[in-house]
Design a protein around this motif. Sequence first.
Motif, PDB file in Angstrom:
ATOM      1  N   UNK A   9       5.801   8.984  -3.256  1.00 14.86           N
ATOM      2  CA  UNK A   9       4.422   9.287  -2.875  1.00 14.86           C
ATOM      3  C   UNK A   9       4.111  10.766  -3.089  1.00 14.86           C
ATOM      4  N   UNK A  10       5.037  11.636  -2.739  1.00 17.67           N
ATOM      5  CA  UNK A  10       4.830  13.075  -2.948  1.00 17.67           C
ATOM      6  C   UNK A  10       4.726  13.397  -4.433  1.00 17.67           C
ATOM      7  N   UNK A  11       5.519  12.709  -5.253  1.00 14.92           N
ATOM      8  CA  UNK A  11       5.431  12.895  -6.712  1.00 14.92           C
ATOM      9  C   UNK A  11       4.004  12.649  -7.198  1.00 14.92           C
ATOM     10  N   UNK A  12       3.376  11.584  -6.679  1.00  9.92           N
ATOM     11  CA  UNK A  12       2.029  11.228  -7.126  1.00  9.92           C
ATOM     12  C   UNK A  12       0.987  12.220  -6.619  1.00  9.92           C
ATOM     13  N   UNK A  13       1.142  12.694  -5.382  1.00 15.06           N
ATOM     14  CA  UNK A  13       0.220  13.703  -4.864  1.00 15.06           C
ATOM     15  C   UNK A  13       0.318  14.971  -5.706  1.00 15.06           C
ATOM     16  N   UNK A  14       1.546  15.384  -6.009  1.00 20.08           N
ATOM     17  CA  UNK A  14       1.736  16.585  -6.819  1.00 20.08           C
ATOM     18  C   UNK A  14       1.141  16.418  -8.211  1.00 20.08           C
ATOM     19  N   UNK A  15       1.309  15.233  -8.798  1.00 19.43           N
ATOM     20  CA  UNK A  15       0.745  14.978 -10.126  1.00 19.43           C
ATOM     21  C   UNK A  15      -0.775  15.025 -10.076  1.00 19.43           C
ATOM     22  N   UNK A  16      -1.354  14.453  -9.026  1.00 22.76           N
ATOM     23  CA  UNK A  16      -2.801  14.481  -8.862  1.00 22.76           C
ATOM     24  C   UNK A  16      -3.308  15.920  -8.789  1.00 22.76           C
ATOM     25  N   UNK A  17      -2.619  16.762  -8.020  1.00 24.39           N
ATOM     26  CA  UNK A  17      -3.028  18.168  -7.890  1.00 24.39           C
ATOM     27  C   UNK A  17      -2.823  18.932  -9.196  1.00 24.39           C
ATOM     28  N   UNK A  18      -1.800  18.551  -9.932  1.00 24.54           N
ATOM     29  CA  UNK A  18      -1.567  19.181 -11.235  1.00 24.54           C
ATOM     30  C   UNK A  18      -2.672  18.803 -12.218  1.00 24.54           C
ATOM     31  N   UNK A  54       4.347   8.244   2.672  1.00 27.30           N
ATOM     32  CA  UNK A  54       4.941   9.460   3.229  1.00 27.30           C
ATOM     33  C   UNK A  54       5.383   9.125   4.646  1.00 27.30           C
ATOM     34  N   UNK A  55       6.691   9.109   4.879  1.00 32.04           N
ATOM     35  CA  UNK A  55       7.226   8.571   6.129  1.00 32.04           C
ATOM     36  C   UNK A  55       8.080   9.596   6.877  1.00 32.04           C
ATOM     37  N   UNK A  56       8.187   9.365   8.179  1.00 34.03           N
ATOM     38  CA  UNK A  56       8.926  10.254   9.079  1.00 34.03           C
ATOM     39  C   UNK A  56       9.711   9.405  10.075  1.00 34.03           C
ATOM     40  N   UNK A  57      10.772   9.988  10.613  1.00 28.09           N
ATOM     41  CA  UNK A  57      11.474   9.325  11.710  1.00 28.09           C
ATOM     42  C   UNK A  57      10.596   9.312  12.950  1.00 28.09           C
ATOM     43  N   UNK A  58      10.885   8.402  13.856  1.00 30.56           N
ATOM     44  CA  UNK A  58      10.101   8.262  15.074  1.00 30.56           C
ATOM     45  C   UNK A  58      10.041   9.578  15.840  1.00 30.56           C
ATOM     46  N   UNK A 115       0.816  -1.206   0.000  1.00 27.69           N
ATOM     47  CA  UNK A 115       0.000   0.000   0.000  1.00 27.69           C
ATOM     48  C   UNK A 115       0.857   1.265   0.000  1.00 27.69           C
ATOM     49  N   UNK A 116       2.157   1.130  -0.215  1.00 27.37           N
ATOM     50  CA  UNK A 116       3.049   2.252   0.030  1.00 27.37           C
ATOM     51  C   UNK A 116       2.839   3.388  -0.958  1.00 27.37           C
ATOM     52  N   UNK A 117       3.016   3.145  -2.243  1.00 28.51           N
ATOM     53  CA  UNK A 117       2.905   4.223  -3.217  1.00 28.51           C
ATOM     54  C   UNK A 117       1.579   4.141  -3.954  1.00 28.51           C
ATOM     55  N   UNK A 118       0.767   5.179  -3.790  1.00 27.12           N
ATOM     56  CA  UNK A 118      -0.532   5.250  -4.452  1.00 27.12           C
ATOM     57  C   UNK A 118      -0.389   6.194  -5.643  1.00 27.12           C
ATOM     58  N   UNK A 119      -0.812   5.760  -6.813  1.00 29.13           N
ATOM     59  CA  UNK A 119      -0.656   6.582  -8.011  1.00 29.13           C
ATOM     60  C   UNK A 119      -1.619   7.757  -7.995  1.00 29.13           C
ATOM     61  N   UNK A 120      -1.335   8.741  -8.851  1.00 33.82           N
ATOM     62  CA  UNK A 120      -2.209   9.907  -8.959  1.00 33.82           C
ATOM     63  C   UNK A 120      -3.630   9.483  -9.329  1.00 33.82           C
ATOM     64  N   UNK A 121      -3.745   8.525 -10.245  1.00 34.51           N
ATOM     65  CA  UNK A 121      -5.069   8.049 -10.651  1.00 34.51           C
ATOM     66  C   UNK A 121      -5.786   7.371  -9.493  1.00 34.51           C
ATOM     67  N   UNK A 122      -5.040   6.596  -8.705  1.00 38.21           N
ATOM     68  CA  UNK A 122      -5.653   5.907  -7.558  1.00 38.21           C
ATOM     69  C   UNK A 122      -6.083   6.896  -6.479  1.00 38.21           C
ATOM     70  N   UNK A 123      -5.333   7.997  -6.334  1.00 40.38           N
ATOM     71  CA  UNK A 123      -5.752   9.033  -5.386  1.00 40.38           C
ATOM     72  C   UNK A 123      -7.117   9.578  -5.794  1.00 40.38           C
ATOM     73  N   UNK A 124      -7.270   9.881  -7.074  1.00 33.29           N
ATOM     74  CA  UNK A 124      -8.547  10.393  -7.563  1.00 33.29           C
ATOM     75  C   UNK A 124      -9.682   9.406  -7.347  1.00 33.29           C
ATOM     76  N   UNK A 125      -9.431   8.129  -7.635  1.00 39.15           N
ATOM     77  CA  UNK A 125     -10.469   7.115  -7.445  1.00 39.15           C
ATOM     78  C   UNK A 125     -10.830   6.973  -5.973  1.00 39.15           C
ATOM     79  N   UNK A 126      -9.818   7.002  -5.104  1.00 41.39           N
ATOM     80  CA  UNK A 126     -10.070   6.859  -3.677  1.00 41.39           C
ATOM     81  C   UNK A 126     -10.893   8.000  -3.122  1.00 41.39           C
ATOM     82  N   UNK A 127     -10.588   9.211  -3.551  1.00 41.41           N
ATOM     83  CA  UNK A 127     -11.347  10.371  -3.086  1.00 41.41           C
ATOM     84  C   UNK A 127     -12.784  10.326  -3.587  1.00 41.41           C
TER      85      UNK A 127
END
Length: 330
Positions: free
Chosen positions: A242-251, A226-230, A203-215
């Motif tokens: 993941x950020x690439x795909x979010x940005x593409x979705x917004x574009x 999208x990950x962070x240190x503890x 489930x790690x990387x969701x494509x721009x198209x999948x973001x649209x379908x999910x919403x």
Amino acid sequence: MNSMIGTIGRIAALALALAAAAPAAAADIKGAKDYPGIKRFDGASIVSYSTQRFVRYTLPLGPADELDASGEKPVFTGSKEVSGALTRLSYTAPAGVSSDDVFENYQNELAAKGYQVLFKADGAEIGKNQGAIFAGIETQLFEYSPEAAHFLTAELIKDGATIDIALYVTEYEDGYAPHVEVEKGQTIVQLDVIESGTLQDKMVTVSAAEIGKGLAAQGHIALYGITFDFAKSDLKPDSKPALDQVAQFLKDDPSLKIHVVGHTDNVGGMETNLTLSRARAAAVVAALVEQYGVSASRLNPAGVGPLAPVAPNDSDEDRAKNRRVELIPQ
């Protein structure tokens, strides 16, 4: 020679007859495929198919006797909440095959694969609101036969993963769906498969198209790539895909504005986690603005800490499901 020609002719005629008698290959919609390990009924066609990387799903363990306050979703006398990747399939069986025959085949298939039945009912025992269990798939407006209906939920635990299914087999009575050809009395199969456990890695990387379908399907989508240190809000380098795909979705949809919502598990204090989730959401917004040129006016960072879990916080695996960033349209 004439005898040999006659023999060849008879063989050819027999081959043609056998070919004509063989069942035609299923005509599936483009891009559809069976869920691995669950064989379809022979000759059935996939008429609706969708997948989602992560959902929260109410698995029925009792009849659908009531509806919720919206009057649309069924309420079961018994149920359990599961979460994971969803595969949703709708099949039409060959004309003339009964729902009894199709359902029995599925029961045998699931038993052979090691699935344990959690709930099973036939006809009216499924509940007076059984038609709402699978309502709205691919804009289907089907009227099903409750008398010919069969339903079960089942579970398989294997190799560190849990697979839950909801299966509904019945016969079509009336209605309309623009992309589905179905005859009165034809058997329809609705199958939902929910995977959890080790499948989190998928489930790690969701494509721009999948973001649209999910919403569009759920009104929100969870991002685990999208990950962070503890206990920190600095984005890890592996967040970039993941950020690439979010940005593409917004574009792709420049008019859309979204809430970027941070979620945590319950390790640590409430206020600490609320602050951390807000800081992580703000870090995602900052990256989208500074690295991808997304207008800040389109993004609203927010954080709810541990207040909206999708799984219990009693294991490392489930806590990982709760640590996520979600996108929600404004």
